[in-house]
Structures are given as C-alpha cells and as structure tokens.
Design an enzyme around this catalytic site. Structure first.
Site, PDB file in Angstrom:
ATOM      1  N   SER A 107      -7.837 -12.362   7.953  1.00 30.19           N
ATOM      2  CA  SER A 107      -6.819 -13.005   7.130  1.00 30.19           C
ATOM      3  C   SER A 107      -7.005 -12.733   5.646  1.00 30.19           C
ATOM      4  O   SER A 107      -8.119 -12.525   5.170  1.00 30.19           O
ATOM      5  CB  SER A 107      -6.869 -14.518   7.370  1.00 30.19           C
ATOM      6  OG  SER A 107      -6.018 -15.217   6.482  1.00 30.19           O
ATOM      7  N   ASN A 108      -5.884 -12.796   4.937  1.00 26.51           N
ATOM      8  CA  ASN A 108      -5.916 -12.800   3.475  1.00 26.51           C
ATOM      9  C   ASN A 108      -6.551 -14.069   2.925  1.00 26.51           C
ATOM     10  O   ASN A 108      -6.956 -14.111   1.766  1.00 26.51           O
ATOM     11  CB  ASN A 108      -4.493 -12.695   2.917  1.00 26.51           C
ATOM     12  CG  ASN A 108      -3.953 -11.279   2.929  1.00 26.51           C
ATOM     13  OD1 ASN A 108      -4.691 -10.310   3.056  1.00 26.51           O
ATOM     14  ND2 ASN A 108      -2.641 -11.162   2.798  1.00 26.51           N
ATOM     15  N   ASP A 163      -3.958 -12.443  12.770  1.00 27.56           N
ATOM     16  CA  ASP A 163      -3.621 -12.919  11.450  1.00 27.56           C
ATOM     17  C   ASP A 163      -3.595 -14.446  11.512  1.00 27.56           C
ATOM     18  O   ASP A 163      -3.357 -15.032  12.568  1.00 27.56           O
ATOM     19  CB  ASP A 163      -2.255 -12.368  11.046  1.00 27.56           C
ATOM     20  CG  ASP A 163      -1.698 -13.037   9.820  1.00 27.56           C
ATOM     21  OD1 ASP A 163      -2.330 -12.926   8.748  1.00 27.56           O
ATOM     22  OD2 ASP A 163      -0.641 -13.684   9.935  1.00 27.56           O
ATOM     23  N   ALA A 164      -3.836 -15.103  10.371  1.00 27.51           N
ATOM     24  CA  ALA A 164      -3.867 -16.569  10.355  1.00 27.51           C
ATOM     25  C   ALA A 164      -2.530 -17.173   9.957  1.00 27.51           C
ATOM     26  O   ALA A 164      -1.885 -17.891  10.735  1.00 27.51           O
ATOM     27  CB  ALA A 164      -4.968 -17.061   9.426  1.00 27.51           C
ATOM     28  N   TYR A 165      -2.074 -16.867   8.736  1.00 28.49           N
ATOM     29  CA  TYR A 165      -0.943 -17.570   8.146  1.00 28.49           C
ATOM     30  C   TYR A 165       0.390 -17.012   8.642  1.00 28.49           C
ATOM     31  O   TYR A 165       0.724 -15.856   8.400  1.00 28.49           O
ATOM     32  CB  TYR A 165      -1.029 -17.503   6.630  1.00 28.49           C
ATOM     33  CG  TYR A 165      -2.267 -18.208   6.118  1.00 28.49           C
ATOM     34  CD1 TYR A 165      -2.409 -19.585   6.248  1.00 28.49           C
ATOM     35  CD2 TYR A 165      -3.305 -17.492   5.536  1.00 28.49           C
ATOM     36  CE1 TYR A 165      -3.549 -20.232   5.802  1.00 28.49           C
ATOM     37  CE2 TYR A 165      -4.456 -18.142   5.089  1.00 28.49           C
ATOM     38  CZ  TYR A 165      -4.567 -19.511   5.227  1.00 28.49           C
ATOM     39  OH  TYR A 165      -5.696 -20.153   4.794  1.00 28.49           O
ATOM     40  N   ARG A 221       6.216 -19.078   0.040  1.00 30.21           N
ATOM     41  CA  ARG A 221       5.657 -18.071   0.949  1.00 30.21           C
ATOM     42  C   ARG A 221       5.960 -16.656   0.469  1.00 30.21           C
ATOM     43  O   ARG A 221       5.075 -15.786   0.470  1.00 30.21           O
ATOM     44  CB  ARG A 221       6.220 -18.278   2.359  1.00 30.21           C
ATOM     45  CG  ARG A 221       5.781 -17.227   3.369  1.00 30.21           C
ATOM     46  CD  ARG A 221       4.280 -17.112   3.482  1.00 30.21           C
ATOM     47  NE  ARG A 221       3.888 -16.200   4.561  1.00 30.21           N
ATOM     48  CZ  ARG A 221       2.642 -15.788   4.768  1.00 30.21           C
ATOM     49  NH1 ARG A 221       1.663 -16.207   3.967  1.00 30.21           N
ATOM     50  NH2 ARG A 221       2.368 -14.969   5.747  1.00 30.21           N
TER      51      ARG A 221
END
Length: 233
Positions: free
Chosen positions: A122-123, A15-17, A46
């Site tokens: 990622s989203n 995942d990125a964030y 967030r």
C-alpha cells in the site's frame, strides 16, 4: 467475473485503500456534520490524495501518506467551503480506522485456509496501515503489511511492486495482485504480476500499459479464480 482461472499462484497481495478498506467511510462517519457536502468532500479528498501521491513522485518530493492525506483533505475542505478545525481532526482520525469492506475478512480467511500467502502492499504509511489493520482485526490473516515508505516513492512505480516479490520471496508470475484502483491494477500487470482488478463501481478500463487478467465485481469472487499452491483447488 471472467471464466479465467489463475495458476499457479502462491501469494495474494492486496492494495489497501479502496480494495480492503472503504476510503469513503471517513466522510460517511461524519455525514451529519458535513450535510449535503459529504459526498463531494469525499470524492475530492480521494482524487486529490491519489493525484498528490503521483505528483510528489514526479517532483521527487516524497512525503508519507499521512501528510498527503492531510494535504488533500485541506484542499477538499477549501473546495467545498468548510472551515472547521475540529471536524478536520475528526476526519483525519477516522481515516486511521477506515471501515473494511464486508468481503475483505472472509476473502482473506478463505485464501489463508487454502495455503496462500497474503499481504498488503500500500501507499499508506506504516502507522496508518497498522491502525487500519488492527481495528479491522485483519492482522492474523496477513503474512506481511508492506508500505511504500520502505522505497520512498508511490505506486505505480515498479520498485514498489518489486518490494512484494523481495519480501515474500515469491516470483512476480506466482503473485496475484488485487486492487480496485484501475491505475494500480495496470501498473501491477505491467510489472509482471497476475492481476485481478476488483471493479466495484463499474468503471471503464484504463488506457495504460498493463492489462489485468481478471475483472471482478467484489473480493468474494477471488478464491474461485485461483488454484491453490501446488495446483490444488
């Protein structure tokens, strides 16, 4: 960290964030302008960002993550009582270049040196991910940067996780999925990935289908959890 070792694993998908990139670094960059509202703004931003991604998926009303991020920022600014168009634009620009966590690059480098495929799933929109990866100089350490925009729905929908299987050409049971978001870790485990949850902030475990096999306090613990491709440590 658990004593469990995951094997055999061929690819590590991140995942990125919140996992590779610090989602709170945007507000931190402008703390002098935000003052004592910085932490509250970042927290609301967030939480609304994630909430809006889920709600749009349920509503069948997809918009890319840049739009979701902007909408959630607008909500957060209104919630904490800030009306400053210039600051809003600065926050959005900074979000395109979030600071990576200090353990992100060394972990990716260690995995690549041992022969693992590495990817982001990622989203984030392709534009956002490309900007963040470039500014953090992570590109040479990644085989793929995959966005939900190829699917048109957000995690934790199974079709998003399936994208990594298809694009990497690796079975789910040979992919270690890594996320600091408990709901994402649960979704990935329910899909069939081998999951390491990076619980950076000591959060309680989610009460959802899908249980991560390993819980880490940081990314640096990940390489020691894995046997390399072909069973080599």
């Amino acid at each position: 960290m658990t004593d469990l070792r995951l094997a055999p694993i061929e690819a590590c998908v991140f995942d990125a964030y919140g996992t590779l990139f610090d989602v709170h670094s945007a507000a931190a960059r402008w703390r002098d302008r935000l003052g004592d509202k910085a932490n509250a703004l970042s927290s609301v931003w967030r939480s609304k960002q994630v909430e809006y991604s889920w709600l749009r998926s349920l509503m069948g009303c997809h918009a890319d993550f840049l739009r979701v991020t902007a909408d959630s920022l607008d909500y957060a600014l209104a919630e904490v009582g800030i009306a400053d168009d210039a600051l809003r634009e600065q926050l959005m620009e900074t979000y395109r270049a979030l600071a990576p966590y200090p353990d992100a690059r060394p972990t990716l480098a260690a995995l690549r040196s041992r022969g693992f495929k590495t990817a982001i799933l990622s989203n984030g929109s392709p534009e956002m991910l490309a900007s963040a990866v470039e500014r953090a100089a992570l590109g040479p350490l990644l085989d793929q940067v995959l966005s939900v925009e190829e699917i048109g729905i957000y995690k934790p929908h199974p079709s998003v996780y399936r994208l990594a299987v298809e694009r990497l050409g690796t079975p789910a049971e040979r992919i270690c999925f890594v996320s600091s978001n408990g709901w994402d870790a649960a979704g990935a485990a329910h899909f069939g990935f081998r999951v390491a949850w990076v619980n950076r902030f000591g959060q309680a475990a989610e009460r959802l289908p899908g249980i991560p096999e390993a819980t880490l306090s940081g990314l640096a613990e990940l390489p020691g959890l894995l046997d390399g491709p072909g069973g080599l440590a």
